[in-house]
Design a protein around this motif. Structure first.
Motif, PDB file in Angstrom:
ATOM      1  N   PRO A  37      29.241  36.565  41.605  1.00  0.00           N
ATOM      2  CA  PRO A  37      28.078  36.714  42.490  1.00  0.00           C
ATOM      3  C   PRO A  37      27.161  37.828  41.991  1.00  0.00           C
ATOM      4  CG  PRO A  37      30.081  36.455  43.784  1.00  0.00           C
ATOM      5  CD  PRO A  37      30.511  36.581  42.342  1.00  0.00           C
ATOM      6  N   PHE A  38      25.860  37.596  42.052  1.00  0.00           N
ATOM      7  CA  PHE A  38      24.904  38.539  41.478  1.00  0.00           C
ATOM      8  C   PHE A  38      25.027  39.920  42.106  1.00  0.00           C
ATOM      9  CE2 PHE A  38      20.814  40.720  41.301  1.00  0.00           C
ATOM     10  CZ  PHE A  38      20.556  40.669  39.941  1.00  0.00           C
ATOM     11  N   ILE A  39      25.261  39.996  43.406  1.00  0.00           N
ATOM     12  CA  ILE A  39      25.337  41.288  44.069  1.00  0.00           C
ATOM     13  C   ILE A  39      26.496  42.109  43.506  1.00  0.00           C
ATOM     14  CG2 ILE A  39      26.691  40.280  45.954  1.00  0.00           C
ATOM     15  CD1 ILE A  39      24.284  43.306  46.149  1.00  0.00           C
ATOM     16  N   LEU A  98      33.986  53.175  46.686  1.00  0.00           N
ATOM     17  CA  LEU A  98      33.245  52.339  47.642  1.00  0.00           C
ATOM     18  C   LEU A  98      32.989  50.949  47.076  1.00  0.00           C
ATOM     19  CD1 LEU A  98      30.608  54.872  49.061  1.00  0.00           C
ATOM     20  CD2 LEU A  98      32.595  53.916  50.238  1.00  0.00           C
ATOM     21  N   THR A  99      32.730  50.884  45.771  1.00  0.00           N
ATOM     22  CA  THR A  99      32.501  49.581  45.135  1.00  0.00           C
ATOM     23  C   THR A  99      33.741  48.705  45.228  1.00  0.00           C
ATOM     24  OG1 THR A  99      30.904  50.546  43.593  1.00  0.00           O
ATOM     25  CG2 THR A  99      31.882  48.433  42.984  1.00  0.00           C
ATOM     26  N   GLN A 106      34.772  41.200  49.893  1.00  0.00           N
ATOM     27  CA  GLN A 106      34.176  39.922  49.513  1.00  0.00           C
ATOM     28  C   GLN A 106      35.175  39.005  48.810  1.00  0.00           C
ATOM     29  OE1 GLN A 106      30.741  41.053  47.181  1.00  0.00           O
ATOM     30  NE2 GLN A 106      29.506  41.479  48.999  1.00  0.00           N
ATOM     31  N   GLY A 107      36.457  39.364  48.828  1.00  0.00           N
ATOM     32  CA  GLY A 107      37.479  38.489  48.284  1.00  0.00           C
ATOM     33  C   GLY A 107      37.991  38.854  46.907  1.00  0.00           C
TER      34      GLY A 107
END
Length: 235
Positions: A37-39, A98-99, A106-107
């Protein structure tokens, strides 16, 4: 300021959200990058960029900003550059944590390849110190160096594939792009988190990075040693 230290985290998150909306949703229409995913892909690249860019900018003025200390106390000026880098490293480690939390929400599932982050973190610290040794001395000789570094950092943010991919570029341009040390660090973080085939950065790119890194360190050490008694006169 009521938030104080929180701004060290909040400000980058606001920028990341803005770039995700513009580049991820506006330009790419939410399409993933190599199945990621881009984010997530952008977030990992941005946290490395925030660390390196802050170290390079602050490292350039590390000696000049402590002019009053140097004029009163005699000590190795190279410590000033190292202090700047390790101060930013503390913020960076928090951002990395945090990342990981955001990715796992998000899985994402951690893997043994994630340990490569320690290597690339070491690469980033050593590169920032080497860069700071050179340009902090040059900045003492002329203040134009700080303005030059600031301008180059603005350019590198868009030239380095942090918000975009370079698979459509000609091969020779891609090779030049891979010679950029910041690209090596940004892409290294992404490989550590998203690649499933182990240590997959090319040997050529690794050799080029360390040649640049060691060369900067040697040049910076020579400049610092030869000008160690002139810094007070250059202030």
């Amino acid at each position: 300021s009521y938030l104080g230290f929180v701004w060290n985290i909040l400000s980058p998150l606001i920028q990341i959200g803005t770039y995700w909306f513009v580049f991820g949703m506006g330009i790419r229409n939410g399409s993933p990058v190599n199945g990621v995913p881009f984010i997530q892909w952008m977030l990992v690249g941005m946290i490395m960029w925030f660390f390196v860019s802050a170290c390079l900018r602050k490292g350039t003025s590390a000696i000049h900003s402590k002019a009053s200390v140097i004029s009163k106390i005699k000590f190795p000026t190279s410590i000033l550059v190292t202090t700047v880098v390790f101060s930013e490293l503390f913020n960076h480690i928090i951002m990395v944590g945090l990342t990981f939390i955001i990715l796992m929400l998000q899985g994402y599932r951690p893997s043994v390849e994630n340990l490569q982050l320690l290597y690339y973190m070491f690469c980033a610290v050593s590169f920032c110190i080497s860069f700071g040794l050179v340009f902090s001395v040059l900045n003492m000789m002329t203040r134009d160096v700080k303005k030059l570094v600031t301008s180059i950092m603005r350019m590198l943010f868009y030239v380095t594939p942090i918000l975009w991919t370079m698979e459509n570029l000609p091969g020779w341009i891609q090779f030049i792009m891979r010679c950029n040390p910041i690209y090596y660090l940004v892409e290294g973080y992404r490989v550590s988190l998203f690649a499933s085939n182990g240590f997959s950065m090319s040997l050529t790119t690794t050799i080029i990075f360390w040649i640049i890194n060691i060369s900067l360190f040697l040049i910076g050490s020579i400049l610092t040693y030869r000008n160690r008694y002139r810094f007070i006169d250059l202030m």
